[in-house]
Design a protein around this motif. Sequence first.
Motif, PDB file in Angstrom:
ATOM      1  N   ALA A   1      76.604  30.249  70.412  1.00 31.49           N
ATOM      2  CA  ALA A   1      76.723  29.287  69.191  1.00 31.49           C
ATOM      3  C   ALA A   1      78.058  29.411  68.315  1.00 31.49           C
ATOM      4  CB  ALA A   1      75.364  29.669  68.251  1.00 31.49           C
ATOM      5  N   MET A   2      78.388  30.991  68.356  1.00 36.04           N
ATOM      6  CA  MET A   2      79.668  31.211  67.609  1.00 36.04           C
ATOM      7  C   MET A   2      80.815  30.367  68.045  1.00 36.04           C
ATOM      8  SD  MET A   2      79.335  35.178  66.641  1.00 36.04           S
ATOM      9  CE  MET A   2      77.648  35.838  65.619  1.00 36.04           C
ATOM     10  N   ASP A   3      80.771  30.341  69.583  1.00 35.22           N
ATOM     11  CA  ASP A   3      81.819  29.840  70.238  1.00 35.22           C
ATOM     12  C   ASP A   3      81.941  28.666  70.043  1.00 35.22           C
ATOM     13  OD1 ASP A   3      82.612  32.089  71.447  1.00 35.22           O
ATOM     14  OD2 ASP A   3      81.153  31.621  73.406  1.00 35.22           O
ATOM     15  N   LEU A   4      80.679  27.691  69.942  1.00 35.44           N
ATOM     16  CA  LEU A   4      80.672  26.151  69.664  1.00 35.44           C
ATOM     17  C   LEU A   4      81.206  25.897  68.158  1.00 35.44           C
ATOM     18  CD1 LEU A   4      77.150  25.279  70.700  1.00 35.44           C
ATOM     19  CD2 LEU A   4      79.373  24.780  71.878  1.00 35.44           C
ATOM     20  N   LEU A   5      81.005  26.765  67.231  1.00 34.75           N
ATOM     21  CA  LEU A   5      81.403  26.732  65.778  1.00 34.75           C
ATOM     22  C   LEU A   5      82.935  26.998  65.797  1.00 34.75           C
ATOM     23  CD1 LEU A   5      78.298  28.385  63.832  1.00 34.75           C
ATOM     24  CD2 LEU A   5      78.714  26.085  64.084  1.00 34.75           C
TER      25      LEU A   5
ATOM     26  N   ILE B   1      84.873  39.179  64.735  1.00 35.30           N
ATOM     27  CA  ILE B   1      86.076  38.478  64.347  1.00 35.30           C
ATOM     28  C   ILE B   1      86.670  37.757  65.326  1.00 35.30           C
ATOM     29  CG2 ILE B   1      88.408  38.980  63.613  1.00 35.30           C
ATOM     30  CD1 ILE B   1      87.502  41.745  62.418  1.00 35.30           C
ATOM     31  N   GLU B   2      86.773  38.131  66.766  1.00 37.82           N
ATOM     32  CA  GLU B   2      87.275  37.538  67.809  1.00 37.82           C
ATOM     33  C   GLU B   2      86.337  36.139  67.971  1.00 37.82           C
ATOM     34  OE1 GLU B   2      88.127  37.886  72.649  1.00 37.82           O
ATOM     35  OE2 GLU B   2      87.812  39.574  71.536  1.00 37.82           O
ATOM     36  N   LYS B   3      85.277  36.176  67.588  1.00 38.95           N
ATOM     37  CA  LYS B   3      84.331  34.974  67.993  1.00 38.95           C
ATOM     38  C   LYS B   3      84.618  33.852  66.928  1.00 38.95           C
ATOM     39  CE  LYS B   3      81.525  35.840  71.476  1.00 38.95           C
ATOM     40  NZ  LYS B   3      81.504  34.829  72.722  1.00 38.95           N
ATOM     41  N   GLY B   4      85.268  34.329  65.662  1.00 38.59           N
ATOM     42  CA  GLY B   4      85.459  33.305  64.678  1.00 38.59           C
ATOM     43  C   GLY B   4      84.733  33.484  63.280  1.00 38.59           C
ATOM     44  N   ALA B   5      84.023  34.713  63.379  1.00 38.33           N
ATOM     45  CA  ALA B   5      83.473  34.996  62.114  1.00 38.33           C
ATOM     46  C   ALA B   5      84.308  35.454  60.939  1.00 38.33           C
ATOM     47  CB  ALA B   5      82.122  36.091  62.250  1.00 38.33           C
ATOM     48  N   LYS B   6      84.041  34.928  59.913  1.00 40.68           N
ATOM     49  CA  LYS B   6      85.055  35.435  58.875  1.00 40.68           C
ATOM     50  C   LYS B   6      84.340  36.285  57.553  1.00 40.68           C
ATOM     51  CE  LYS B   6      87.944  32.542  60.424  1.00 40.68           C
ATOM     52  NZ  LYS B   6      88.973  33.100  61.068  1.00 40.68           N
ATOM     53  N   MET B   7      82.976  36.632  57.894  1.00 43.79           N
ATOM     54  CA  MET B   7      82.276  37.456  56.911  1.00 43.79           C
ATOM     55  C   MET B   7      80.970  38.263  57.307  1.00 43.79           C
ATOM     56  SD  MET B   7      80.976  34.766  53.885  1.00 43.79           S
ATOM     57  CE  MET B   7      80.335  36.078  52.932  1.00 43.79           C
ATOM     58  N   ASN B   8      80.643  38.988  56.881  1.00 40.95           N
ATOM     59  CA  ASN B   8      79.313  39.687  56.935  1.00 40.95           C
ATOM     60  C   ASN B   8      78.460  40.133  56.001  1.00 40.95           C
ATOM     61  OD1 ASN B   8      78.885  41.559  60.236  1.00 40.95           O
ATOM     62  ND2 ASN B   8      77.185  41.053  58.611  1.00 40.95           N
TER      63      ASN B   8
ATOM     64  N   LEU C   1      83.673  27.138  59.287  1.00 39.88           N
ATOM     65  CA  LEU C   1      83.444  28.269  58.601  1.00 39.88           C
ATOM     66  C   LEU C   1      82.015  28.866  58.933  1.00 39.88           C
ATOM     67  CD1 LEU C   1      85.188  27.800  55.234  1.00 39.88           C
ATOM     68  CD2 LEU C   1      85.986  29.415  57.059  1.00 39.88           C
ATOM     69  N   PHE C   2      82.090  30.041  59.195  1.00 38.53           N
ATOM     70  CA  PHE C   2      80.588  30.769  59.545  1.00 38.53           C
ATOM     71  C   PHE C   2      80.760  32.142  59.425  1.00 38.53           C
ATOM     72  CE2 PHE C   2      82.143  31.036  63.650  1.00 38.53           C
ATOM     73  CZ  PHE C   2      81.804  32.360  64.287  1.00 38.53           C
ATOM     74  N   GLY C   3      79.659  32.907  59.252  1.00 42.55           N
ATOM     75  CA  GLY C   3      79.672  34.400  59.166  1.00 42.55           C
ATOM     76  C   GLY C   3      78.528  34.941  59.808  1.00 42.55           C
ATOM     77  N   VAL C   4      78.273  36.246  59.498  1.00 42.06           N
ATOM     78  CA  VAL C   4      77.108  36.823  60.192  1.00 42.06           C
ATOM     79  C   VAL C   4      76.219  37.712  59.143  1.00 42.06           C
ATOM     80  CG1 VAL C   4      76.768  38.918  61.734  1.00 42.06           C
ATOM     81  CG2 VAL C   4      78.252  37.285  62.299  1.00 42.06           C
ATOM     82  N   SER C   5      74.877  37.829  59.271  1.00 39.76           N
ATOM     83  CA  SER C   5      73.862  38.411  58.630  1.00 39.76           C
ATOM     84  C   SER C   5      73.255  39.385  59.497  1.00 39.76           C
ATOM     85  CB  SER C   5      72.972  37.436  58.046  1.00 39.76           C
ATOM     86  OG  SER C   5      72.004  37.985  57.530  1.00 39.76           O
ATOM     87  N   THR C   6      73.274  40.683  58.714  1.00 33.84           N
ATOM     88  CA  THR C   6      72.923  41.853  59.520  1.00 33.84           C
ATOM     89  C   THR C   6      72.019  42.545  58.638  1.00 33.84           C
ATOM     90  OG1 THR C   6      74.946  41.932  60.613  1.00 33.84           O
ATOM     91  CG2 THR C   6      73.509  43.823  60.572  1.00 33.84           C
ATOM     92  N   ALA C   7      70.649  42.949  59.199  1.00 31.66           N
ATOM     93  CA  ALA C   7      69.556  43.884  58.585  1.00 31.66           C
ATOM     94  C   ALA C   7      70.085  45.066  59.113  1.00 31.66           C
ATOM     95  CB  ALA C   7      68.160  43.081  58.850  1.00 31.66           C
TER      96      ALA C   7
ATOM     97  N   GLU D   1      81.212  17.242  61.043  1.00 33.41           N
ATOM     98  CA  GLU D   1      81.051  15.746  60.453  1.00 33.41           C
ATOM     99  C   GLU D   1      80.802  16.036  59.003  1.00 33.41           C
ATOM    100  OE1 GLU D   1      78.697  11.726  60.549  1.00 33.41           O
ATOM    101  OE2 GLU D   1      78.551  13.090  62.382  1.00 33.41           O
ATOM    102  N   LEU D   2      79.797  17.012  58.881  1.00 29.49           N
ATOM    103  CA  LEU D   2      79.168  17.306  57.312  1.00 29.49           C
ATOM    104  C   LEU D   2      80.264  18.054  56.799  1.00 29.49           C
ATOM    105  CD1 LEU D   2      75.398  18.158  57.807  1.00 29.49           C
ATOM    106  CD2 LEU D   2      76.375  16.026  56.931  1.00 29.49           C
ATOM    107  N   GLY D   3      80.681  18.936  57.089  1.00 31.17           N
ATOM    108  CA  GLY D   3      81.901  19.856  56.483  1.00 31.17           C
ATOM    109  C   GLY D   3      81.427  20.771  55.420  1.00 31.17           C
ATOM    110  N   ASN D   4      80.356  20.370  54.558  1.00 36.66           N
ATOM    111  CA  ASN D   4      79.742  21.240  53.408  1.00 36.66           C
ATOM    112  C   ASN D   4      78.719  22.343  53.922  1.00 36.66           C
ATOM    113  OD1 ASN D   4      77.591  19.257  54.243  1.00 36.66           O
ATOM    114  ND2 ASN D   4      77.173  19.251  52.042  1.00 36.66           N
ATOM    115  N   VAL D   5      78.625  22.680  55.245  1.00 39.63           N
ATOM    116  CA  VAL D   5      77.596  23.649  55.632  1.00 39.63           C
ATOM    117  C   VAL D   5      78.447  24.843  56.123  1.00 39.63           C
ATOM    118  CG1 VAL D   5      75.630  23.898  57.390  1.00 39.63           C
ATOM    119  CG2 VAL D   5      75.849  21.890  56.169  1.00 39.63           C
ATOM    120  N   ILE D   6      78.108  26.123  55.733  1.00 41.49           N
ATOM    121  CA  ILE D   6      78.685  27.053  56.306  1.00 41.49           C
ATOM    122  C   ILE D   6      77.598  28.153  56.918  1.00 41.49           C
ATOM    123  CG2 ILE D   6      80.038  29.319  55.925  1.00 41.49           C
ATOM    124  CD1 ILE D   6      81.232  27.935  53.566  1.00 41.49           C
TER     125      ILE D   6
END
Length: 460
Positions: A236-240, A271-278, A246-252, A204-209
């Motif tokens: 959570a990735m499935d829900l998004l 990628i299959e889960k829908g993430a566009k960046m890391n 739009l969402f991505g992944v952060s990795t330490a 609904e917000l649309g401005n949160v990645i």
Amino acid sequence: MGVKDSLEKSVKQKVVNTVLNIIDKDPEKNVDKIFETLKKVTRDKGQLAQIEAVHKYYDMQPATRKLVESILKDTNKKCLKKFFTNFFANANWYAGSKRSKYLFEEDTKIPFTMLISPTMQCNLRCKGCYATDMMNLPKIPIEEVDRIIGEARDLGIYYIIVLGGEPFFYKELLDIYEKYDDMIFTPFTNGTMIDEQIADRLQELGNVIPMLSVEGEEEFTDARRGKGTYKKVMHAMDLLKERGILFGVSTAVTRENIDSVLADEFVDKLIEKGAKMNWYFLFMPVGCEKPDFDLMLTPEQRIYLGERTHEIRKTKPYFTIDFFNDAPFVGGCIAGKYFFHVNAHEDCEPCIFAHFATQNLKGKHLIDVFRDPFFKELRHRQPYNKNMLRPCMMIDNPNVVREVCEKVGAKPTDLGGEIMLHDEEYKKKIEQVANEFAPYAEKMWKERFDEKGNENFARG
């Protein structure tokens, strides 16, 4: 606003409207038209060069073309429009003149991005984390968060990265995202609190990645974050993805998980889960506990991380960012120049790992932070090394952080910062880390870059 500025804004708004109309129809089939539309009205030579470079990269790299088309095709229309309007139009076009005005008139650099940690409270107890007593950890009052973000927007900062703690544990932040609906927010989250209700609100917000933290496959993630965490993040990735968010992944990246987080099987799963960046971050020896040098990457691993992230970016529909190995493309370290961090005590630090400050925002305006000598000194010293594969003032050029803090009077904001500046054993170890990596970086630098830091050949 003068006549010239008013006319320029009017022209840009027409372009924005044109692109939004394309998005409403078949955006993935009209990418070239979007690029050409942007180039026709871009007067700033630097911005035009960036657009042309991205367009060329899109044309030359099949993986990049596939990524862009998947973003345009799979993303919810409102989220896509907000991404284009808030990030490209507002943050880059409209706000650019706001920020540059301060630089030209008073040598004050307004960063493009603000990192803020509104709370250190969290619902998890990850190994090695400072969150041990949840409710006693600091939290910026929501009214103060509102003020800080409002001042950032007034200065021309339209992109906010929200850290923590766990941003979704601070539920009032969702109302902040809604209030500032012309800005883009990227919360870095452990993902476990994203349920259907939260996912619906984000759509609904649309401005949160969101950027979801993942340590690798299930055994690595659960070993650090607790049993069952990995499955919750995947859910959570499935829900998004279902909602086109739009969402991505952060990795330490550590010495132990580097092979897992860079493996084809793992990247393909994301990628299959829908993430566009890391976003890949080096494990850093910071924090209030005794710094852990054993989890830092070896010199060979650090070079491999750069090679592998470039390979992924070049061959898969997935955008990777490796802040250390990608440093040559942005002029070395950019902390205090293009971004800065407001911690949960409201101290203003150069980055999330540099726990030093001269200014605190309690009772003070944000512009005063940028006028302070601390960030100016950092900016005038950057890059800290001619070899920009050694960009960091803490682990590559540790003398710099000590010299700058002494010169401007910056004080540690936690025990980890105190250790970095004054503990003799730490100094010896971090100097050893820097010296061991130096020959590897020199070899790579000579092979890949010319004297000005330009690539000798095309890479990913």
